[in-house]
Scaffold this motif. Structure first.
Motif, PDB file in Angstrom:
ATOM      1  N   GLU A 165       0.923  -1.177   0.010  1.00 28.75           N
ATOM      2  CA  GLU A 165      -0.106   0.101   0.124  1.00 28.75           C
ATOM      3  C   GLU A 165       0.901   1.288   0.032  1.00 28.75           C
ATOM      4  OE1 GLU A 165      -2.921   1.916   3.209  1.00 28.75           O
ATOM      5  OE2 GLU A 165      -3.645   0.019   2.431  1.00 28.75           O
ATOM      6  N   LYS A 166       1.803   1.101   0.655  1.00 29.38           N
ATOM      7  CA  LYS A 166       2.944   2.337   1.070  1.00 29.38           C
ATOM      8  C   LYS A 166       3.654   2.321  -0.322  1.00 29.38           C
ATOM      9  CE  LYS A 166       2.095   3.013   5.902  1.00 29.38           C
ATOM     10  NZ  LYS A 166       2.972   2.772   7.033  1.00 29.38           N
ATOM     11  N   ARG A 167       3.917   1.273  -0.966  1.00 29.66           N
ATOM     12  CA  ARG A 167       5.017   1.235  -2.235  1.00 29.66           C
ATOM     13  C   ARG A 167       6.328   1.402  -1.506  1.00 29.66           C
ATOM     14  NH1 ARG A 167       2.000   1.181  -6.451  1.00 29.66           N
ATOM     15  NH2 ARG A 167       3.611   1.247  -7.735  1.00 29.66           N
ATOM     16  N   GLU A 168       6.687   0.546  -0.444  1.00 29.15           N
ATOM     17  CA  GLU A 168       7.866   0.927   0.469  1.00 29.15           C
ATOM     18  C   GLU A 168       8.714  -0.396   0.387  1.00 29.15           C
ATOM     19  OE1 GLU A 168       9.131   3.002   4.634  1.00 29.15           O
ATOM     20  OE2 GLU A 168       7.033   2.550   4.258  1.00 29.15           O
ATOM     21  N   LEU A 169       9.884  -0.393   0.348  1.00 30.81           N
ATOM     22  CA  LEU A 169      10.632  -1.402   0.531  1.00 30.81           C
ATOM     23  C   LEU A 169      11.827  -1.208   1.386  1.00 30.81           C
ATOM     24  CD1 LEU A 169      12.132  -4.303  -0.242  1.00 30.81           C
ATOM     25  CD2 LEU A 169      13.367  -2.992  -2.262  1.00 30.81           C
ATOM     26  N   LEU A 170      12.119  -2.136   2.693  1.00 34.02           N
ATOM     27  CA  LEU A 170      13.048  -1.995   3.348  1.00 34.02           C
ATOM     28  C   LEU A 170      14.066  -3.292   3.621  1.00 34.02           C
ATOM     29  CD1 LEU A 170      14.348  -0.304   5.806  1.00 34.02           C
ATOM     30  CD2 LEU A 170      12.626  -1.657   7.443  1.00 34.02           C
ATOM     31  N   VAL A 171      15.043  -3.376   3.454  1.00 36.24           N
ATOM     32  CA  VAL A 171      15.968  -4.453   3.450  1.00 36.24           C
ATOM     33  C   VAL A 171      17.257  -4.148   4.380  1.00 36.24           C
ATOM     34  CG1 VAL A 171      17.544  -5.864   2.226  1.00 36.24           C
ATOM     35  CG2 VAL A 171      15.638  -5.180   1.146  1.00 36.24           C
ATOM     36  N   VAL A 172      17.535  -5.162   5.176  1.00 37.14           N
ATOM     37  CA  VAL A 172      18.401  -4.977   6.331  1.00 37.14           C
ATOM     38  C   VAL A 172      19.359  -6.452   6.135  1.00 37.14           C
ATOM     39  CG1 VAL A 172      18.985  -4.904   8.806  1.00 37.14           C
ATOM     40  CG2 VAL A 172      17.162  -3.876   7.875  1.00 37.14           C
ATOM     41  N   ALA A 173      20.820  -6.126   6.196  1.00 38.10           N
ATOM     42  CA  ALA A 173      21.673  -7.229   5.908  1.00 38.10           C
ATOM     43  C   ALA A 173      22.861  -7.204   6.969  1.00 38.10           C
ATOM     44  CB  ALA A 173      22.147  -7.271   4.651  1.00 38.10           C
ATOM     45  N   ARG A 174      23.488  -8.002   7.279  1.00 34.40           N
ATOM     46  CA  ARG A 174      24.776  -8.117   8.091  1.00 34.40           C
ATOM     47  C   ARG A 174      25.771  -9.166   7.737  1.00 34.40           C
ATOM     48  NH1 ARG A 174      23.243 -10.600  14.114  1.00 34.40           N
ATOM     49  NH2 ARG A 174      25.696 -10.509  13.862  1.00 34.40           N
ATOM     50  N   ASP A 175      26.905  -8.541   8.209  1.00 36.82           N
ATOM     51  CA  ASP A 175      28.088  -9.563   7.988  1.00 36.82           C
ATOM     52  C   ASP A 175      28.487  -9.789   6.629  1.00 36.82           C
ATOM     53  OD1 ASP A 175      28.410 -10.037  10.921  1.00 36.82           O
ATOM     54  OD2 ASP A 175      27.176 -11.732  10.717  1.00 36.82           O
ATOM     55  N   LEU A 176      28.268  -8.679   5.764  1.00 37.65           N
ATOM     56  CA  LEU A 176      28.560  -8.535   4.392  1.00 37.65           C
ATOM     57  C   LEU A 176      29.958  -8.415   4.190  1.00 37.65           C
ATOM     58  CD1 LEU A 176      25.595  -6.530   2.912  1.00 37.65           C
ATOM     59  CD2 LEU A 176      25.845  -9.039   2.807  1.00 37.65           C
ATOM     60  N   PRO A 177      30.676  -9.155   3.311  1.00 40.45           N
ATOM     61  CA  PRO A 177      32.053  -8.755   3.202  1.00 40.45           C
ATOM     62  C   PRO A 177      32.336  -7.379   2.475  1.00 40.45           C
ATOM     63  CG  PRO A 177      31.400 -10.725   1.996  1.00 40.45           C
ATOM     64  CD  PRO A 177      30.135 -10.080   2.463  1.00 40.45           C
ATOM     65  N   ASP A 178      33.620  -6.878   2.811  1.00 36.14           N
ATOM     66  CA  ASP A 178      33.964  -5.338   2.285  1.00 36.14           C
ATOM     67  C   ASP A 178      34.049  -5.662   0.814  1.00 36.14           C
ATOM     68  OD1 ASP A 178      35.596  -3.270   1.526  1.00 36.14           O
ATOM     69  OD2 ASP A 178      36.414  -3.178   3.531  1.00 36.14           O
ATOM     70  N   PRO A 179      33.448  -4.546   0.188  1.00 33.31           N
ATOM     71  CA  PRO A 179      33.381  -4.676  -1.353  1.00 33.31           C
ATOM     72  C   PRO A 179      34.706  -4.414  -1.915  1.00 33.31           C
ATOM     73  CG  PRO A 179      32.549  -2.496  -0.421  1.00 33.31           C
ATOM     74  CD  PRO A 179      32.585  -3.412   0.826  1.00 33.31           C
ATOM     75  N   ARG A 180      35.619  -4.110  -1.362  1.00 35.42           N
ATOM     76  CA  ARG A 180      36.898  -3.691  -2.055  1.00 35.42           C
ATOM     77  C   ARG A 180      37.753  -5.002  -2.085  1.00 35.42           C
ATOM     78  NH1 ARG A 180      39.264   0.246   2.664  1.00 35.42           N
ATOM     79  NH2 ARG A 180      38.059  -1.204   3.760  1.00 35.42           N
ATOM     80  N   HIS A 181      37.182  -6.159  -1.292  1.00 33.96           N
ATOM     81  CA  HIS A 181      37.843  -7.410  -1.565  1.00 33.96           C
ATOM     82  C   HIS A 181      37.468  -7.843  -3.004  1.00 33.96           C
ATOM     83  CE1 HIS A 181      37.790  -8.609   2.925  1.00 33.96           C
ATOM     84  NE2 HIS A 181      38.473  -7.693   2.395  1.00 33.96           N
ATOM     85  N   PHE A 182      36.436  -7.244  -3.639  1.00 33.42           N
ATOM     86  CA  PHE A 182      36.212  -7.477  -5.092  1.00 33.42           C
ATOM     87  C   PHE A 182      36.210  -6.345  -6.029  1.00 33.42           C
ATOM     88  CE2 PHE A 182      33.441  -9.728  -2.011  1.00 33.42           C
ATOM     89  CZ  PHE A 182      33.424 -11.120  -2.338  1.00 33.42           C
ATOM     90  N   GLY A 183      37.060  -5.502  -5.668  1.00 35.13           N
ATOM     91  CA  GLY A 183      37.628  -4.621  -6.410  1.00 35.13           C
ATOM     92  C   GLY A 183      36.307  -3.607  -6.573  1.00 35.13           C
ATOM     93  N   MET A 184      35.345  -3.316  -5.712  1.00 33.67           N
ATOM     94  CA  MET A 184      34.344  -2.411  -5.905  1.00 33.67           C
ATOM     95  C   MET A 184      34.341  -1.566  -4.547  1.00 33.67           C
ATOM     96  SD  MET A 184      32.704  -3.627  -8.597  1.00 33.67           S
ATOM     97  CE  MET A 184      32.872  -4.911  -9.535  1.00 33.67           C
ATOM     98  N   ASP A 185      33.570  -0.425  -4.615  1.00 31.24           N
ATOM     99  CA  ASP A 185      33.702   0.403  -3.600  1.00 31.24           C
ATOM    100  C   ASP A 185      32.156   0.612  -2.806  1.00 31.24           C
ATOM    101  OD1 ASP A 185      32.076   1.892  -5.210  1.00 31.24           O
ATOM    102  OD2 ASP A 185      33.701   3.172  -5.615  1.00 31.24           O
ATOM    103  N   HIS A 186      31.164  -0.174  -3.209  1.00 33.38           N
ATOM    104  CA  HIS A 186      29.855   0.039  -2.457  1.00 33.38           C
ATOM    105  C   HIS A 186      29.231  -1.235  -2.459  1.00 33.38           C
ATOM    106  CE1 HIS A 186      30.431   4.299  -3.008  1.00 33.38           C
ATOM    107  NE2 HIS A 186      29.615   4.535  -2.049  1.00 33.38           N
ATOM    108  N   ILE A 187      28.359  -1.216  -1.408  1.00 35.88           N
ATOM    109  CA  ILE A 187      27.225  -2.369  -1.446  1.00 35.88           C
ATOM    110  C   ILE A 187      25.929  -1.864  -1.878  1.00 35.88           C
ATOM    111  CG2 ILE A 187      26.029  -4.074   0.194  1.00 35.88           C
ATOM    112  CD1 ILE A 187      29.091  -4.681  -0.174  1.00 35.88           C
ATOM    113  N   ALA A 188      25.320  -2.768  -2.758  1.00 38.35           N
ATOM    114  CA  ALA A 188      24.115  -2.130  -3.454  1.00 38.35           C
ATOM    115  C   ALA A 188      23.078  -3.342  -3.534  1.00 38.35           C
ATOM    116  CB  ALA A 188      24.397  -1.668  -4.889  1.00 38.35           C
ATOM    117  N   LEU A 189      21.800  -2.900  -3.570  1.00 38.91           N
ATOM    118  CA  LEU A 189      20.408  -3.883  -3.623  1.00 38.91           C
ATOM    119  C   LEU A 189      20.194  -3.640  -5.134  1.00 38.91           C
ATOM    120  CD1 LEU A 189      18.568  -5.622  -2.274  1.00 38.91           C
ATOM    121  CD2 LEU A 189      17.030  -3.450  -2.065  1.00 38.91           C
TER     122      LEU A 189
END
Length: 253
Positions: A165-189
Motif C-alpha cells: 500500500e505504501k509502496r515501500e521496501l526495506l532491506v536489512v543485511a549483516r556480516d557482508l564482506p568488504d566490497p574492496r575485496h572484489f575491486g568495488m567500493d559500495h554495497i548495493a541492492l
C-alpha cells in the motif's frame, strides 16, 4: 332462448370472468396491463421468458389477447442457488439496489456481479431473493522475505519487507564482506518487480554493528514475486561484481 344459446353465453361470460381474475403470484409480483402491451413485450420488460409468463397466468386463455387493466403475475426470475461469499437478502417494499448496497456496506456493482439474474438494476421487487456479497476488510498487504547467503559470504544474513500500500521496501543485511575485496567500493541492492524488466540498483547504507540497510520507494506496481539481490558495486554508473545474497520467495502477511 334455447338451451344451446344459454350454454354458449354462459361459457363466454365465464371466459371473461376468468380473464378478470387476479392470479395467485406467491413468488413474483402483480402487473396491470397497459395500453399497447403484449405478453412478449411484458416478458422482455421484466426479464422473464415468454413461456414462464404464460405458465404463471393460466387464466389467460389466449396469450395473444390481453387488454389494459388486466392483472398478470410476473414470475420471479431464478434466485441465486447459493451465496458462498455473502448471504441471501429478501427484498422489502420500497427497497432499491442503492439502498440495499448502502445498508450492507457494499456497492451496486458488487451486488450485480453476485446476482447475474438481475438484468435491470432499477427493477427489483418485494420477496425477491438476492445475494449480498460480503466485502472483506482491507488490510495492508506486506511481503516479508529472508535472504540467503552465497558462497561469496557464507556467514551473511538478510531480510526485508515490502509494504504494497505504501509502496515501500526495506532491506536489512549483516556480516557482508568488504566490497574492496572484489575491486568495488559500495554495497548495493538489485531490485526487479517484473520478470522482463531491468534491475534497479539502490545503494545500501551502513548501520551500527556491521549491519547495512536500504530504504527504497517503489516507482511501479509489483508483478508476481519480486527478485532481490545484494552485491558489491562500483558507482557512477553502478556496475555489479559478485553477488553476496540471493532471495527466497516472499511470504505474504
Amino acid at each position: 332462448m334455447s338451451e344451446e344459446v344459454k350454454k354458449v353465453e354462459s361459457a363466454a361470460t365465464g371466459g371473461v370472468e376468468t380473464q378478470h381474475m387476479v392470479p395467485p403470484c406467491p413468488n413474483g409480483f402483480l402487473y396491470t396491463v397497459q395500453s399497447g402491451d403484449t405478453m412478449y413485450f411484458i416478458a422482455q420488460r421484466f426479464g422473464v421468458s415468454l413461456e414462464a409468463l404464460i405458465a404463471a397466468n393460466p387464466q389467460v386463455a389466449d396469450p395473444n389477447l390481453i387488454y389494459p387493466g388486466q392483472v398478470l403475475c410476473i414470475p420471479a426470475k431464478p434466485s441465486p442457488a447459493s451465496c458462498p461469499n455473502g448471504f441471501i437478502y429478501i427484498v422489502q417494499p420500497g427497497d432499491t439496489l442503492n439502498g440495499i448496497a448502502s445498508m450492507f456496506g457494499t456497492t451496486v456493482e458488487q451486488i450485480l456481479a453476485a446476482n447475474p439474474q438481475i438484468t435491470n438494476p432499477n427493477l427489483i421487487y418485494p420477496g425477491q431473493r438476492i445475494c449480498i456479497p460480503i466485502m472483506p476488510p482491507m488490510h495492508h498487504r506486506r511481503h516479508c522475505f529472508m535472504m540467503h547467503p552465497t558462497h561469496h559470504c557464507p556467514g551473511a544474513m538478510g531480510m526485508g519487507m515490502i509494504d504494497i500500500e505504501k509502496r515501500e521496501l526495506l532491506v536489512v543485511a549483516r556480516d557482508l564482506p568488504d566490497p574492496r575485496h572484489f575491486g568495488m567500493d559500495h554495497i548495493a541492492l538489485m531490485v526487479r518487480y517484473h520478470e522482463m524488466e531491468k534491475f534497479k540498483v539502490v545503494e545500501m547504507m551502513p548501520m551500527a554493528h556491521g549491519m547495512m540497510m536500504c530504504h527504497h520507494m517503489m516507482d511501479g506496481a509489483m508483478g508476481g514475486d519480486p527478485v532481490f539481490l545484494i552485491g558489491a558495486a562500483r558507482r557512477f554508473p553502478f556496475f555489479f561484481g559478485p553477488l553476496f545474497l540471493g532471495v527466497v520467495f516472499p511470504i505474504i502477511i
